[in-house]
Design a protein around this motif. Structure first.
Motif, mmCIF file in Angstrom:
data_model
loop_
_atom_site.group_PDB
_atom_site.id
_atom_site.type_symbol
_atom_site.label_atom_id
_atom_site.label_comp_id
_atom_site.label_asym_id
_atom_site.label_seq_id
_atom_site.Cartn_x
_atom_site.Cartn_y
_atom_site.Cartn_z
ATOM 1 N N LYS A 176 11.134 -4.982 -2.322
ATOM 2 C CA LYS A 176 11.011 -3.609 -1.848
ATOM 3 C C LYS A 176 9.533 -3.285 -1.631
ATOM 4 N N PRO A 194 6.922 -0.625 -1.772
ATOM 5 C CA PRO A 194 6.807 0.714 -2.341
ATOM 6 C C PRO A 194 5.869 1.636 -1.573
ATOM 7 N N ALA A 195 5.127 1.078 -0.604
ATOM 8 C CA ALA A 195 4.151 1.891 0.108
ATOM 9 C C ALA A 195 3.917 1.346 1.506
ATOM 10 N N TRP A 241 1.575 6.254 2.487
ATOM 11 C CA TRP A 241 2.829 6.903 2.142
ATOM 12 C C TRP A 241 3.519 6.042 1.097
ATOM 13 N N PHE A 242 4.145 6.663 0.119
ATOM 14 C CA PHE A 242 4.780 5.957 -0.994
ATOM 15 C C PHE A 242 6.261 6.299 -1.077
ATOM 16 N N CYS A 243 7.057 5.319 -1.526
ATOM 17 C CA CYS A 243 8.499 5.486 -1.745
ATOM 18 C C CYS A 243 8.813 5.089 -3.171
ATOM 19 N N GLU A 244 9.584 5.905 -3.849
ATOM 20 C CA GLU A 244 10.002 5.534 -5.195
ATOM 21 C C GLU A 244 11.401 4.947 -5.209
ATOM 22 N N THR A 245 12.232 5.339 -4.257
ATOM 23 C CA THR A 245 13.624 4.885 -4.299
ATOM 24 C C THR A 245 14.008 3.984 -3.136
ATOM 25 N N SER A 246 13.339 4.091 -2.001
ATOM 26 C CA SER A 246 13.704 3.278 -0.845
ATOM 27 C C SER A 246 12.592 2.297 -0.505
ATOM 28 N N ASP A 247 12.815 1.524 0.531
ATOM 29 C CA ASP A 247 11.829 0.565 1.019
ATOM 30 C C ASP A 247 11.001 1.268 2.096
ATOM 31 N N ASP A 282 12.238 3.393 5.611
ATOM 32 C CA ASP A 282 12.388 4.819 5.330
ATOM 33 C C ASP A 282 12.121 5.611 6.620
ATOM 34 N N ARG A 332 -0.025 -1.477 -15.624
ATOM 35 C CA ARG A 332 0.031 -0.009 -15.525
ATOM 36 C C ARG A 332 0.924 0.537 -16.623
#
Length: 96
Positions: A13, A15-16, A35-41, A45, A95
C-alpha cells in the motif's frame, strides 16, 4: 535457481503521494506537494488523483512522468530523522 523477477511481487500500500515539479535537468524539485492516505492506497485514491491533476495543471507542467511501483524513501525529514541529516535504514520502523 529461481529468478526472483519471475515471482509475483507483493503489492504494498502506498501511504502517500508526493508529486513535484522540476524546471530543468539538475534543478531541485520545487514545488513539492504531499497527500497522505491512512486507509486506502494513494495510487488509487480518487481524491488524491484529482488533487494531483489540479497540482499539475495549476503549475503548467509541460510533461509528466509516472512509475508503476512505489519509489523513494519512506522516511520523512524532521519526523524520522533530524532536519538537515540523511535517513538511516529502519528509522521509519522506529516511529512511536
Amino acid at each position: 535457481m529461481e529468478d526472483r523477477n519471475s515471482r509475483p511481487r507483493k503489492r504494498h500500500k502506498a501511504p502517500a503521494c508526493a508529486p513535484s515539479l522540476v524546471a530543468y535537468e539538475g534543478a531541485d524539485a520545487d514545488p513539492v506537494e504531499r497527500w497522505f492516505c491512512e486507509t486506502s492506497d494513494a495510487r488509487t485514491d480518487p481524491e488524491i488523483t484529482e488533487a494531483v491533476v489540479r497540482f499539475i495543471e495549476q503549475h503548467g507542467a509541460r510533461s509528466v512522468v509516472g512509475v508503476d511501483r512505489i519509489i523513494g524513501c519512506p522516511h520523512e525529514e524532521g519526523i524520522d530523522y533530524p532536519d538537515g541529516e540523511t535517513s538511516s535504514p529502519g528509522s521509519v520502523l522506529e516511529r512511536p
